[in-house]
Design a protein around this motif. Structure first.
Motif, mmCIF file in Angstrom:
data_model
loop_
_atom_site.group_PDB
_atom_site.id
_atom_site.type_symbol
_atom_site.label_atom_id
_atom_site.label_comp_id
_atom_site.label_asym_id
_atom_site.label_seq_id
_atom_site.Cartn_x
_atom_site.Cartn_y
_atom_site.Cartn_z
ATOM 1 N N UNK A 58 0.830 -1.208 0.000
ATOM 2 C CA UNK A 58 0.000 0.000 0.000
ATOM 3 C C UNK A 58 0.866 1.260 0.000
ATOM 4 N N UNK A 59 1.875 1.280 0.844
ATOM 5 C CA UNK A 59 2.754 2.449 0.945
ATOM 6 C C UNK A 59 3.518 2.672 -0.352
ATOM 7 N N UNK A 60 3.938 1.585 -0.989
ATOM 8 C CA UNK A 60 4.706 1.692 -2.236
ATOM 9 C C UNK A 60 3.853 2.261 -3.361
ATOM 10 N N UNK A 61 2.632 1.746 -3.523
ATOM 11 C CA UNK A 61 1.749 2.243 -4.583
ATOM 12 C C UNK A 61 1.399 3.715 -4.356
ATOM 13 N N UNK A 62 1.146 4.097 -3.127
ATOM 14 C CA UNK A 62 0.801 5.490 -2.802
ATOM 15 C C UNK A 62 1.962 6.424 -3.129
ATOM 16 N N UNK A 63 3.159 6.029 -2.733
ATOM 17 C CA UNK A 63 4.337 6.865 -2.977
ATOM 18 C C UNK A 63 4.616 6.999 -4.471
ATOM 19 N N UNK A 64 4.473 5.905 -5.207
ATOM 20 C CA UNK A 64 4.704 5.941 -6.652
ATOM 21 C C UNK A 64 3.744 6.918 -7.336
ATOM 22 N N UNK A 65 2.476 6.893 -6.931
ATOM 23 C CA UNK A 65 1.483 7.767 -7.555
ATOM 24 C C UNK A 65 1.768 9.247 -7.287
ATOM 25 N N UNK A 66 1.926 9.609 -6.035
ATOM 26 C CA UNK A 66 2.106 11.027 -5.711
ATOM 27 C C UNK A 66 3.444 11.574 -6.216
ATOM 28 N N UNK A 67 4.469 10.755 -6.189
ATOM 29 C CA UNK A 67 5.759 11.210 -6.720
ATOM 30 C C UNK A 67 5.683 11.461 -8.222
ATOM 31 N N UNK A 68 5.055 10.552 -8.947
ATOM 32 C CA UNK A 68 4.978 10.709 -10.402
ATOM 33 C C UNK A 68 4.161 11.940 -10.775
ATOM 34 N N UNK A 69 3.100 12.235 -10.024
ATOM 35 C CA UNK A 69 2.325 13.445 -10.297
ATOM 36 C C UNK A 69 3.174 14.689 -10.053
ATOM 37 N N UNK A 70 3.942 14.675 -8.991
ATOM 38 C CA UNK A 70 4.812 15.814 -8.670
ATOM 39 C C UNK A 70 5.875 16.006 -9.753
ATOM 40 N N UNK A 71 6.482 14.921 -10.210
ATOM 41 C CA UNK A 71 7.497 15.021 -11.264
ATOM 42 C C UNK A 71 6.890 15.577 -12.550
#
Length: 456
Positions: free
Chosen positions: A98-111
């Motif tokens: 859960x933590x990995x999927x959440x981090x991947x999503x928000x980081x990619x949006x920020x990038x």
């Protein structure tokens, strides 16, 4: 709740015990459709923009470096996250997934947001840096403006789709991406010709379609139709967790970043022969992505299978999954190669009715087709190493193909051989990297066989 636990356990059993060949194909077919539609709507942009003129077609090839940057960033954290998610689900580590999927999503949006801000602010100077000529610069600026607006959604859509696919749910991933692709193809002629927005219309259609696809993919998580959850409160909190995500996804960053750099070099070198050469190489490259739909779909289908097997330390299943995928991908590319060689002029002519574009593009496409099976094999090996955590080996393969082989070939062969040197640079790089990848993967599996024989 009980039903959800039952579904989760059933999915786990399927991913870890189903026959490798049928499981990979069931996961690969939706991925193939997704990749095919994605390639078709990229070609649709090229086709409809081609009706405007050769310079406009060349501009699409120039701006194509921007989606490559977004792919690099989106796949960096998206593929890194998805590989970790499949491993964690295989090891039954739900909270970590859960933590990995959440981090991947928000980081990619920020990038993606960062790319949008920089791209919109830089404008024409950035387009010149990417290889625009004075004749296609106005088209490149107009097209690029709206591509940048859609950047955050484009990058984070990749992370969403990759993490959904990591659960073994290729169908759900396919629905979101295919919907966006089909919508893009419908909106292109409407915005370009009916609304008379020209090349800007093509870019607006692309950006709007990406936003809608993003919404569909995100809705699966919002409606809790996935095994993993996405929420801001679940973000990683420790630096070492981010480090693992970044290093796991680094081969994807390397792959797409190197592709972007090579594409810029290609445009700069091809510019020496004018907009016709840039347009021809752009069309040939887009057709290459179309032909790769099958092999890329197979590779994406095998990723979660290898991830689950590696998570449960079933090395034989990893090996079986890899060789099935590699054989099937190479055979399918042989079929596409024959078709591409036979019908190259007609295929190029579909997108730009310019004799010079057809002449240059047909030769480039035929040479590319010769190397398709070898390129597919390298992608299989690189993906295997990335999924099992051998990120350095995966990154070396990608870096070597683009930076050590392809870019030097682009800089040297055209000087020695002229235009044919430009057209042959990519295929030569594919042949060289195949000679590197084959012994690497044979050594990898031999090491495991020796270890297992010692333990028995």
């Amino acid at each position: 709740m009980k039903k959800n636990l039952k579904d989760t356990q059933g999915q786990y059993e399927r991913m870890t015990t189903a026959p490798v060949s049928s499981l990979i194909m069931s996961l690969a077919v939706p991925s193939m459709v997704t990749t095919l539609i994605s390639s078709v709507y990229n070609l649709a942009d090229t086709f409809f923009v081609g009706q405007i003129g050769t310079s406009a077609t060349a501009a699409v090839g120039v701006v194509f470096s921007v989606p490559m940057v977004l792919n690099a960033l989106g796949f960096w954290v998206g593929t890194g996250g998805s590989n970790l998610v499949s491993r964690m689900l295989g090891a039954k580590q739900q909270k970590e997934a859960d933590a990995t999927a959440s981090t991947a999503f928000f980081l990619s949006f920020f990038f993606g947001l960062l790319v949008a801000v920089v791209g919109i602010a830089a404008g024409a100077p950035l387009m010149r840096l990417l290889g625009a000529t004075e004749t296609n610069l106005p088209y490149a600026v107009a097209y690029g403006r709206y591509i940048f607006i859609g950047a955050p959604f484009s990058a984070s859509s990749l992370a969403l789709s990759q993490c959904i696919r990591a659960e073994g749910k290729s169908r759900e991933s396919m629905i979101g991406q295919v919907t966006g692709g089909v919508l893009n193809m419908v909106l292109d002629p409407l915005f370009i010709f009916v609304f008379d927005w020209g090349i800007s219309g093509a870019a607006i259609a692309t950006a709007l379609s990406q936003i809608i696809a993003w919404g569909i993919l995100l809705s699966y998580y919002v409606r809790k139709q996935t095994q993993v959850q996405i929420a801001f409160r679940l973000l990683y909190r420790r630096p070492e967790e981010y480090g693992l995500l970044f290093t796991t996804g680094f081969p994807s960053l390397c792959r797409h970043g190197c592709n972007m750099f090579a594409n810029v070099v290609l445009n700069l070198v091809a510019g020496g022969w004018g907009d016709a050469a840039i347009a021809a190489m752009s069309v040939a490259s887009r057709l290459l992505y179309l032909s790769n739909a099958v092999s890329l779909g197979l590779i994406e289908g095998c990723q979660p299978v290898i991830g689950y097997a590696h998570g449960m330390k079933n090395h034989k299943r990893v090996k079986d999954a890899f060789w099935f995928t590699a054989r099937t991908a190479m055979l399918s590319m042989c079929a596409f190669a024959v078709a591409g060689i036979l019908f190259a002029p007609g295929l190029i002519g579909l997108f730009r009715d310019d004799p010079e574009v057809i002449r240059i593009g047909a030769t480039a496409l035929r040479l590319i087709c010769i190397s398709l099976p070898f390129s597919a094999f390298m992608s299989c090996v690189s993906t295997l190493f990335q999924v099992v955590g051998r990120t350095l080996a995966s990154s070396i393969l990608v870096f070597s193909r683009q930076i050590l082989f392809y870019v030097p070939a682009l800089l040297i062969l055209p000087r020695l051989l002229g235009l044919i040197g430009l057209q042959a640079s990519g295929p030569l790089a594919d042949l060289l990297i195949f000679a590197v990848a084959l012994p690497m993967v044979l050594h990898y599996f031999k090491r495991f066989e020796e270890t297992e024989s010692e333990n028995t």
